[in-house]
Design an enzyme around this catalytic site. Structure first.
Site, short mmCIF file in Angstrom:
data_model
loop_
_atom_site.label_atom_id
_atom_site.label_comp_id
_atom_site.label_asym_id
_atom_site.label_seq_id
_atom_site.Cartn_x
_atom_site.Cartn_y
_atom_site.Cartn_z
CG ASP A 33 -4.11 -18.48 -25.13
OD1 ASP A 33 -5.30 -18.15 -25.32
OD2 ASP A 33 -3.25 -17.69 -24.72
CG ASP A 37 -5.59 -7.41 -27.57
OD1 ASP A 37 -6.69 -7.58 -27.00
OD2 ASP A 37 -5.05 -8.28 -28.28
#
Length: 269
Positions: free
Chosen positions: A132, A10
């Protein structure tokens, strides 16, 4: 179906970071050695990696195209990447920069019709839908959006089925409660998805901590697992994870019908 281990990076402000449960205020910064880390992934036997543009995820406008080109040319890794994908042109630019697959997250919940159009335009091998999810008090898997501050009306079940009907092949699902916590993936939700949409290849994301989690994902019939914090903190050796992910199973994963009964309590009503 080959099981794929996706080492993940990330990126925020040019550095490798991790967010705890997606919270930008709870960030751990590691270093800015993105390309050396990607090369180390390849040297450890990985064939894919997962690359996230956290700046773009927050503000829009994918910024990692130059880095993506460097990674693919230098390492030979196939890269699935996303963050801030807002339009068909965004998808095209990221693919042109060398991505093997483009990951679409929030927009996949808010603008499903557009994403299905892109899926059909670019082909099912070039798009990964990332959902998510968080389980509510009633046992229903909900889809938080806008930095997980709001909850979409659609459920995980409904969207997964609609995308499957539209030809989706790759679905990455993160249980928010496990993200960045090193508490192990919630295999119930992945077994549930596999039973619900058996034609879709499911990627496990959130909470992976050791080789046992890699093996559990593989034995559940999932297509792959994303490894982030456990690798960055040295709790898990990527080479070992890749080796366990590539070992032939002693038998086929459980048929979908056998998985349905233990997880039926998670179906929305």
């Amino acid at each position: 179906m080959n099981f794929i281990v996706y080492p993940a990076l990330d990126i925020r402000n040019g550095a490798v970071v991790r967010l705890q449960q997606g919270d930008y205020a709870r960030q751990t910064r590691y270093d800015d050695q993105v390309l050396p880390r990607a090369q180390a992934f390849a040297d450890s036997g990985a064939t894919w990696m997962h690359l996230v543009d956290l700046d773009a995820a927050k503000a829009g406008g994918y910024t990692l195209a130059p880095l993506l080109r460097q990674i693919t040319r230098a390492t030979g890794l196939q890269v699935q990447t996303g963050g801030g994908v807002r339009s068909r042109d965004d998808v095209a630019r990221i693919l042109d920069a060398g991505a093997a697959r483009v990951v679409i997250g929030s927009l996949a919940v808010r603008q499903m019709t557009c994403v299905i159009e892109w899926l059909q335009a670019f082909g099912p091998e070039r798009i990964t839908v990332a959902l998510d999810t968080r389980q509510d008090a009633g046992g229903v898997w909900r889809l938080p959006v806008h930095g997980w501050t709001e909850v979409a009306e659609a459920t995980l079940e409904a969207l997964a089925q609609q995308y499957a009907a539209a030809g989706l092949r790759h679905l990455l699902c993160t249980d928010i409660a496990r993200d960045g916590m090193l508490s192990g993936p919630n295999m119930d939700v992945y077994a549930y998805l596999r039973a619900l949409v058996p034609a879709v290849q499911i990627q496990v994301s959130g909470g992976a901590r050791d080789v046992a989690d890699v093996v559990a994902a593989k034995m559940a019939g999932c297509a792959g697992i994303v490894l982030g914090k456990a690798l960055l903190e040295g709790r898990l050796a990527l080479k070992e994870a890749v080796q366990h992910g590539s070992v032939a199973d002693p038998g086929d994963p459980l048929p979908c019908g056998e998985l349905t009964e233990p997880v039926c309590r998670y179906r929305s009503v």
